[in-house]
Scaffold this motif. Structure first.
Motif, PDB file in Angstrom:
ATOM      1  N   SER A  71       0.839  -1.192   0.000  1.00 31.18           N
ATOM      2  CA  SER A  71       0.000   0.000   0.000  1.00 31.18           C
ATOM      3  C   SER A  71       0.881   1.252   0.000  1.00 31.18           C
ATOM      4  O   SER A  71       1.954   1.244   0.586  1.00 31.18           O
ATOM      5  CB  SER A  71      -0.888   0.011   1.242  1.00 31.18           C
ATOM      6  N   PRO A  72       0.411   2.320  -0.623  1.00 29.76           N
ATOM      7  CA  PRO A  72       1.170   3.584  -0.558  1.00 29.76           C
ATOM      8  C   PRO A  72       1.248   4.155   0.847  1.00 29.76           C
ATOM      9  O   PRO A  72       2.173   4.917   1.161  1.00 29.76           O
ATOM     10  CB  PRO A  72       0.378   4.518  -1.476  1.00 29.76           C
ATOM     11  N   TYR A  73       0.284   3.776   1.732  1.00 29.31           N
ATOM     12  CA  TYR A  73       0.236   4.416   3.048  1.00 29.31           C
ATOM     13  C   TYR A  73      -0.191   3.479   4.169  1.00 29.31           C
ATOM     14  O   TYR A  73      -0.161   3.858   5.333  1.00 29.31           O
ATOM     15  CB  TYR A  73      -0.737   5.599   3.016  1.00 29.31           C
ATOM     16  N   GLY A  74      -0.580   2.236   3.863  1.00 29.84           N
ATOM     17  CA  GLY A  74      -1.059   1.324   4.894  1.00 29.84           C
ATOM     18  C   GLY A  74      -2.566   1.339   4.962  1.00 29.84           C
ATOM     19  O   GLY A  74      -3.242   1.794   4.041  1.00 29.84           O
ATOM     20  N   GLY A  75      -3.111   0.806   6.037  1.00 39.06           N
ATOM     21  CA  GLY A  75      -4.549   0.787   6.202  1.00 39.06           C
ATOM     22  C   GLY A  75      -5.059  -0.590   6.561  1.00 39.06           C
ATOM     23  O   GLY A  75      -4.323  -1.574   6.571  1.00 39.06           O
TER      24      GLY A  75
END
Length: 122
Positions: free
Chosen positions: A99-103
């Motif tokens: 992911s580009p940022y997590g989540g």
């Protein structure tokens, strides 16, 4: 081309440990987040944990907190999931994802590995 390859799954008795690996290639490893998800037979895929590789921050689902540890080795472009005190309910196919940022949600992870089976016997 982004590639994520999991390894380390297998059969273990309840109370035992396994370490899963997610080897990544095709992108700037330190700039992204890697998550682990699992899917048990007949159930939806659930988020387990994720690490923001850029700053090392880690996050865990309540069901695995204090038992699982996520870490990264940036020199090897690899994320690990150390699983301790395993329970039969941990049995699932475990997949890592980028992911580009997590989540916490699948839609936040555009790239996925093929998965590795973890079976915990009682």
């Amino acid at each position: 081309e982004v590639q994520l390859v999991e390894s380390g799954g297998g059969l273990v008795q309840a109370g035992g440990s396994l370490r899963l690996s997610c080897a990544a290639s095709g992108f700037t490893f330190a700039a992204y987040a890697i998550g682990w998800f699992r899917q048990a037979p007949g159930k939806e895929r659930d988020w387990v944990s994720c690490i923001n590789v850029s700053d090392g921050s880690t996050y865990y689902a309540d069901s695995v907190k204090d038992r699982f540890i996520i870490s990264s080795d940036n020199a090897k472009n690899t994320v690990y999931l150390q699983m301790n005190s395993l329970k039969p309910e941990d049995t699932a196919v475990y997949s890592c994802a980028l992911s580009p940022y997590g989540g916490l949600y699948e839609y936040e992870y555009p790239y996925w590995g093929q998965g590795t089976q973890v079976t915990v016997s009682s």
